[in-house]
Design a protein around this motif. Structure first.
Motif, PDB file in Angstrom:
ATOM      1  N   SER A 175      49.241  38.892  46.941  1.00 18.85           N
ATOM      2  CA  SER A 175      49.875  37.818  46.172  1.00 18.85           C
ATOM      3  C   SER A 175      51.388  37.899  46.262  1.00 18.85           C
ATOM      4  O   SER A 175      52.080  36.890  46.438  1.00 18.85           O
ATOM      5  CB  SER A 175      49.426  37.903  44.704  1.00 18.85           C
ATOM      6  OG  SER A 175      48.029  37.744  44.581  1.00 18.85           O
ATOM      7  N   VAL A 176      51.928  39.108  46.138  1.00 21.81           N
ATOM      8  CA  VAL A 176      53.375  39.292  46.224  1.00 21.81           C
ATOM      9  C   VAL A 176      53.875  38.922  47.613  1.00 21.81           C
ATOM     10  O   VAL A 176      54.890  38.223  47.768  1.00 21.81           O
ATOM     11  CB  VAL A 176      53.754  40.748  45.882  1.00 21.81           C
ATOM     12  CG1 VAL A 176      55.227  41.008  46.211  1.00 21.81           C
ATOM     13  CG2 VAL A 176      53.476  41.052  44.417  1.00 21.81           C
ATOM     14  N   THR A 177      53.168  39.356  48.617  1.00 22.58           N
ATOM     15  CA  THR A 177      53.577  39.101  49.999  1.00 22.58           C
ATOM     16  C   THR A 177      53.509  37.616  50.336  1.00 22.58           C
ATOM     17  O   THR A 177      54.368  37.078  51.046  1.00 22.58           O
ATOM     18  CB  THR A 177      52.696  39.896  50.973  1.00 22.58           C
ATOM     19  OG1 THR A 177      52.756  41.281  50.632  1.00 22.58           O
ATOM     20  CG2 THR A 177      53.160  39.709  52.413  1.00 22.58           C
ATOM     21  N   ALA A 178      52.498  36.923  49.816  1.00 20.04           N
ATOM     22  CA  ALA A 178      52.340  35.492  50.097  1.00 20.04           C
ATOM     23  C   ALA A 178      53.450  34.671  49.463  1.00 20.04           C
ATOM     24  O   ALA A 178      53.816  33.606  49.975  1.00 20.04           O
ATOM     25  CB  ALA A 178      50.985  35.015  49.593  1.00 20.04           C
ATOM     26  N   ASP A 179      53.978  35.158  48.329  1.00 19.23           N
ATOM     27  CA  ASP A 179      55.096  34.496  47.647  1.00 19.23           C
ATOM     28  C   ASP A 179      54.838  33.003  47.444  1.00 19.23           C
ATOM     29  O   ASP A 179      55.652  32.147  47.797  1.00 19.23           O
ATOM     30  CB  ASP A 179      56.389  34.706  48.451  1.00 19.23           C
ATOM     31  CG  ASP A 179      57.630  34.359  47.624  1.00 19.23           C
ATOM     32  OD1 ASP A 179      57.523  34.307  46.376  1.00 19.23           O
ATOM     33  OD2 ASP A 179      58.697  34.142  48.222  1.00 19.23           O
ATOM     34  N   GLY A 180      53.679  32.697  46.867  1.00 20.07           N
ATOM     35  CA  GLY A 180      53.357  31.314  46.562  1.00 20.07           C
ATOM     36  C   GLY A 180      52.528  30.627  47.612  1.00 20.07           C
ATOM     37  O   GLY A 180      52.026  29.515  47.388  1.00 20.07           O
ATOM     38  N   GLY A 181      52.360  31.237  48.782  1.00 17.75           N
ATOM     39  CA  GLY A 181      51.548  30.641  49.833  1.00 17.75           C
ATOM     40  C   GLY A 181      50.084  31.025  49.689  1.00 17.75           C
ATOM     41  O   GLY A 181      49.635  31.484  48.639  1.00 17.75           O
ATOM     42  N   PHE A 182      49.321  30.859  50.763  1.00 19.00           N
ATOM     43  CA  PHE A 182      47.895  31.185  50.744  1.00 19.00           C
ATOM     44  C   PHE A 182      47.701  32.686  50.528  1.00 19.00           C
ATOM     45  O   PHE A 182      48.368  33.505  51.160  1.00 19.00           O
ATOM     46  CB  PHE A 182      47.228  30.772  52.056  1.00 19.00           C
ATOM     47  CG  PHE A 182      45.808  31.245  52.174  1.00 19.00           C
ATOM     48  CD1 PHE A 182      44.787  30.606  51.478  1.00 19.00           C
ATOM     49  CD2 PHE A 182      45.498  32.349  52.960  1.00 19.00           C
ATOM     50  CE1 PHE A 182      43.472  31.060  51.573  1.00 19.00           C
ATOM     51  CE2 PHE A 182      44.203  32.806  53.060  1.00 19.00           C
ATOM     52  CZ  PHE A 182      43.176  32.160  52.363  1.00 19.00           C
ATOM     53  N   VAL A 183      46.790  33.025  49.636  1.00 19.09           N
ATOM     54  CA  VAL A 183      46.511  34.428  49.339  1.00 19.09           C
ATOM     55  C   VAL A 183      45.069  34.747  49.742  1.00 19.09           C
ATOM     56  O   VAL A 183      44.127  34.094  49.285  1.00 19.09           O
ATOM     57  CB  VAL A 183      46.709  34.735  47.832  1.00 19.09           C
ATOM     58  CG1 VAL A 183      46.437  36.207  47.570  1.00 19.09           C
ATOM     59  CG2 VAL A 183      48.100  34.346  47.388  1.00 19.09           C
ATOM     60  N   ASP A 184      44.928  35.738  50.612  1.00 19.19           N
ATOM     61  CA  ASP A 184      43.597  36.186  51.027  1.00 19.19           C
ATOM     62  C   ASP A 184      43.115  37.220  50.016  1.00 19.19           C
ATOM     63  O   ASP A 184      43.463  38.393  50.097  1.00 19.19           O
ATOM     64  CB  ASP A 184      43.670  36.790  52.426  1.00 19.19           C
ATOM     65  CG  ASP A 184      42.288  37.165  52.961  1.00 19.19           C
ATOM     66  OD1 ASP A 184      41.289  36.739  52.356  1.00 19.19           O
ATOM     67  OD2 ASP A 184      42.219  37.903  53.954  1.00 19.19           O
ATOM     68  N   ILE A 185      42.319  36.766  49.045  1.00 20.30           N
ATOM     69  CA  ILE A 185      41.903  37.609  47.935  1.00 20.30           C
ATOM     70  C   ILE A 185      40.600  38.342  48.275  1.00 20.30           C
ATOM     71  O   ILE A 185      39.639  37.746  48.763  1.00 20.30           O
ATOM     72  CB  ILE A 185      41.704  36.770  46.650  1.00 20.30           C
ATOM     73  CG1 ILE A 185      43.057  36.290  46.132  1.00 20.30           C
ATOM     74  CG2 ILE A 185      40.979  37.551  45.574  1.00 20.30           C
ATOM     75  CD1 ILE A 185      43.961  37.398  45.635  1.00 20.30           C
ATOM     76  N   GLU A 186      40.583  39.634  48.002  1.00 21.39           N
ATOM     77  CA  GLU A 186      39.400  40.449  48.262  1.00 21.39           C
ATOM     78  C   GLU A 186      38.473  40.442  47.046  1.00 21.39           C
ATOM     79  O   GLU A 186      38.927  40.418  45.901  1.00 21.39           O
ATOM     80  CB  GLU A 186      39.822  41.888  48.586  1.00 21.39           C
ATOM     81  CG  GLU A 186      38.660  42.821  48.886  1.00 21.39           C
ATOM     82  CD  GLU A 186      39.131  44.192  49.348  1.00 21.39           C
ATOM     83  OE1 GLU A 186      38.898  45.181  48.627  1.00 21.39           O
ATOM     84  OE2 GLU A 186      39.733  44.267  50.436  1.00 21.39           O
ATOM     85  N   GLN A 187      37.177  40.479  47.312  1.00 22.51           N
ATOM     86  CA  GLN A 187      36.171  40.561  46.252  1.00 22.51           C
ATOM     87  C   GLN A 187      35.663  42.005  46.171  1.00 22.51           C
ATOM     88  O   GLN A 187      35.410  42.639  47.199  1.00 22.51           O
ATOM     89  CB  GLN A 187      35.002  39.614  46.553  1.00 22.51           C
ATOM     90  CG  GLN A 187      35.413  38.163  46.752  1.00 22.51           C
ATOM     91  CD  GLN A 187      35.931  37.527  45.484  1.00 22.51           C
ATOM     92  OE1 GLN A 187      35.307  37.617  44.432  1.00 22.51           O
ATOM     93  NE2 GLN A 187      37.084  36.861  45.583  1.00 22.51           N
ATOM     94  N   TRP A 188      35.516  42.491  44.933  1.00 26.10           N
ATOM     95  CA  TRP A 188      35.096  43.882  44.746  1.00 26.10           C
ATOM     96  C   TRP A 188      33.601  43.974  44.486  1.00 26.10           C
ATOM     97  O   TRP A 188      33.042  43.206  43.700  1.00 26.10           O
ATOM     98  CB  TRP A 188      35.854  44.504  43.578  1.00 26.10           C
ATOM     99  CG  TRP A 188      35.478  45.944  43.333  1.00 26.10           C
ATOM    100  CD1 TRP A 188      35.459  46.940  44.260  1.00 26.10           C
ATOM    101  CD2 TRP A 188      35.076  46.538  42.102  1.00 26.10           C
ATOM    102  NE1 TRP A 188      35.066  48.132  43.678  1.00 26.10           N
ATOM    103  CE2 TRP A 188      34.821  47.904  42.353  1.00 26.10           C
ATOM    104  CE3 TRP A 188      34.896  46.037  40.810  1.00 26.10           C
ATOM    105  CZ2 TRP A 188      34.407  48.784  41.353  1.00 26.10           C
ATOM    106  CZ3 TRP A 188      34.490  46.919  39.814  1.00 26.10           C
ATOM    107  CH2 TRP A 188      34.254  48.274  40.087  1.00 26.10           C
ATOM    108  N   ASN A 189      32.968  44.947  45.145  1.00 31.18           N
ATOM    109  CA  ASN A 189      31.559  45.206  44.936  1.00 31.18           C
ATOM    110  C   ASN A 189      31.387  46.630  44.425  1.00 31.18           C
ATOM    111  O   ASN A 189      31.810  47.594  45.063  1.00 31.18           O
ATOM    112  CB  ASN A 189      30.776  45.026  46.242  1.00 31.18           C
ATOM    113  CG  ASN A 189      29.283  45.085  46.019  1.00 31.18           C
ATOM    114  OD1 ASN A 189      28.743  44.332  45.209  1.00 31.18           O
ATOM    115  ND2 ASN A 189      28.612  45.969  46.728  1.00 31.18           N
ATOM    116  N   TRP A 190      30.790  46.750  43.247  1.00 36.17           N
ATOM    117  CA  TRP A 190      30.611  48.062  42.616  1.00 36.17           C
ATOM    118  C   TRP A 190      29.391  48.763  43.194  1.00 36.17           C
ATOM    119  O   TRP A 190      28.287  48.244  43.195  1.00 36.17           O
ATOM    120  CB  TRP A 190      30.444  47.883  41.114  1.00 36.17           C
ATOM    121  CG  TRP A 190      29.800  49.028  40.390  1.00 36.17           C
ATOM    122  CD1 TRP A 190      28.581  49.024  39.783  1.00 36.17           C
ATOM    123  CD2 TRP A 190      30.347  50.338  40.174  1.00 36.17           C
ATOM    124  NE1 TRP A 190      28.335  50.239  39.198  1.00 36.17           N
ATOM    125  CE2 TRP A 190      29.401  51.063  39.425  1.00 36.17           C
ATOM    126  CE3 TRP A 190      31.539  50.956  40.543  1.00 36.17           C
ATOM    127  CZ2 TRP A 190      29.608  52.386  39.031  1.00 36.17           C
ATOM    128  CZ3 TRP A 190      31.750  52.270  40.161  1.00 36.17           C
ATOM    129  CH2 TRP A 190      30.805  52.970  39.410  1.00 36.17           C
TER     130      TRP A 190
END
Length: 395
Positions: free
Chosen positions: A312-327
């Motif tokens: 999120s910080v690196t994208a600085d408002g652009g597209f964010v490749d968000i990871e999903q967590w699996n327990w």
């Protein structure tokens, strides 16, 4: 770009350490914690019987941080819309991204008299208080106050048979044996649900129940506490006289979150600028499964949280490749006085093998995220001879 991490427990510390290595140099990173120390919570029960553990399981956060700044202060409120955090000293911190990792507080469920008459176990001072109260019970054996309306019961009650309650009961029973008063003091473990360690696999529950009884703990399940006064615990099944009451019966959210533990999905986001993990929230993982409130889960979620904040910080408002967590649980470990129970996959072990495994996990955690000196201190208290040699090879 300002990044805040709130809470220096398992989740907060590990997220901070990962962000120190990953955030761009232009970003500022601040860890806010009300004690200034990282407490190895899963070993806190040990300090009840042996206060020498205190120095080994509490590590100043300044010793652990490299790039991040530490702000020792209590958070009183989070305004997610304004992106500000209010502190008890009157200051206010702004943020671009925030990680909420407070942990949880003890839940008393509005049970009349419970908060006033029971001691929780969340901090080092709680462990010290439980020890003093237990020693007072020992000192009073056979010395009833002639002005008291009821005789001393010789009974110490632990309310709540989750992992913390089981470990407290085990330590108190072991402490009674150490003092030679096991025949005079009853350690009674109460649980509202039908089993000890509710929510854990059945083989783990059975083994834990067996080891509790072997250590001299009386277990009473399916028992709901309704009212507490200075000498008696009222339950739906009748009254229980007691001399000491320890409460580990549940958790609630931090006061800064209004006492709530909001639900977050597998991306660990409360909103686009606020992430949360650990006991501060209720997490549903990528498979749609609820994640247990545990140190193990907090540690494992830290990697995904750090990745998503960095993205999120690196994208600085652009597209964010968000990871999903699996327990995925690696297994479960619990101390029961001088015994222990471990479940790895379908296998359950107790005794020296489980004790060695639990010691190795605790020592490895301290060595990696705390201090090798403290890790060895814990090791020397929990193992000897051949066990020390085996465990040292793991470091």
């Amino acid at each position: 770009m300002d990044v805040l991490v709130l809470g220096g427990g398992y989740a907060g510390l590990l997220v901070t350490r990962k962000l120190e290595r990953r955030l761009p140099d232009s970003a500022t990173l601040t860890l806010v914690d009300d004690t200034g120390s990282h407490l190895v919570q899963h070993e806190l029960h040990r300090a009840i019987r042996n206060p020498e553990y205190t120095d080994d399981i509490s590590v100043p956060l300044t010793e652990l941080l490299e790039r991040a700044s530490l702000r020792e202060a209590q958070v009183t409120d989070i305004d997610r819309e304004a992106r500000t955090v209010s502190l008890a000293d009157g200051d206010e911190l702004g943020y671009d991204y925030c990680v909420v990792a407070f942990g949880a507080q003890t839940a008393y469920y509005d049970i009349e008299g419970l908060r006033a008459n029971a001691t929780p176990l969340k901090r080092l001072e709680h462990a010290a208080a439980i020890r003093r109260e237990f020693e007072a019970v020992i000192d009073q054996l056979g010395h009833d106050d002639p002005e008291a309306t009821t005789e001393r019961s010789g009974r110490v009650v632990v309310g709540g048979a989750g992992l913390s309650g089981v470990q407290v009961a085990g330590e108190l029973a072991a402490m009674a044996r150490d003092r030679g008063v096991e025949d005079d003091i009853e350690v009674l473990l109460l649980e509202q649900l039908l089993t000890v360690a509710p929510g854990f696999p059945e083989p783990f529950q059975r083994a834990t129940h067996e080891r509790l009884e072997a250590q001299g703990v009386t277990v009473r399940t399916d028992t709901t506490v309704t009212v507490v006064d200075e000498r008696q615990i009222s339950t739906e099944a009748g009254g229980i006289d007691y001399d000491q009451f320890v409460w580990t019966g549940g958790i609630r959210g931090n006061d800064a979150m209004g006492g709530d533990r909001p639900q977050v999905r597998a991306d660990l986001r409360l909103d686009a600028h606020t992430f949360a993990l650990g006991d501060a929230v209720r997490i549903v993982d990528a498979d749609g499964e609820p994640v247990p409130a545990s140190a193990s889960a907090a540690v494992r979620a830290a990697e995904t949280a750090a990745k998503n904040v960095t993205a999120s910080v690196t994208a600085d408002g652009g597209f964010v490749d968000i990871e999903q967590w699996n327990w995925e649980s690696p297994g479960w470990l619990i101390s029961v006085g001088d015994d222990a129970v471990a479940q790895i996959g379908p296998s359950v072990v107790t005794g020296s093998a489980a004790n060695a495994l639990k010691s190795a996990v605790g020592v490895t955690y301290l060595a990696e995220h705390g201090s090798l000196r403290r890790a060895l201190g814990v090791l020397r208290k929990e193992a000897d001879g051949e066990e020390i040699s085996k465990l040292l090879k793991r470091l």
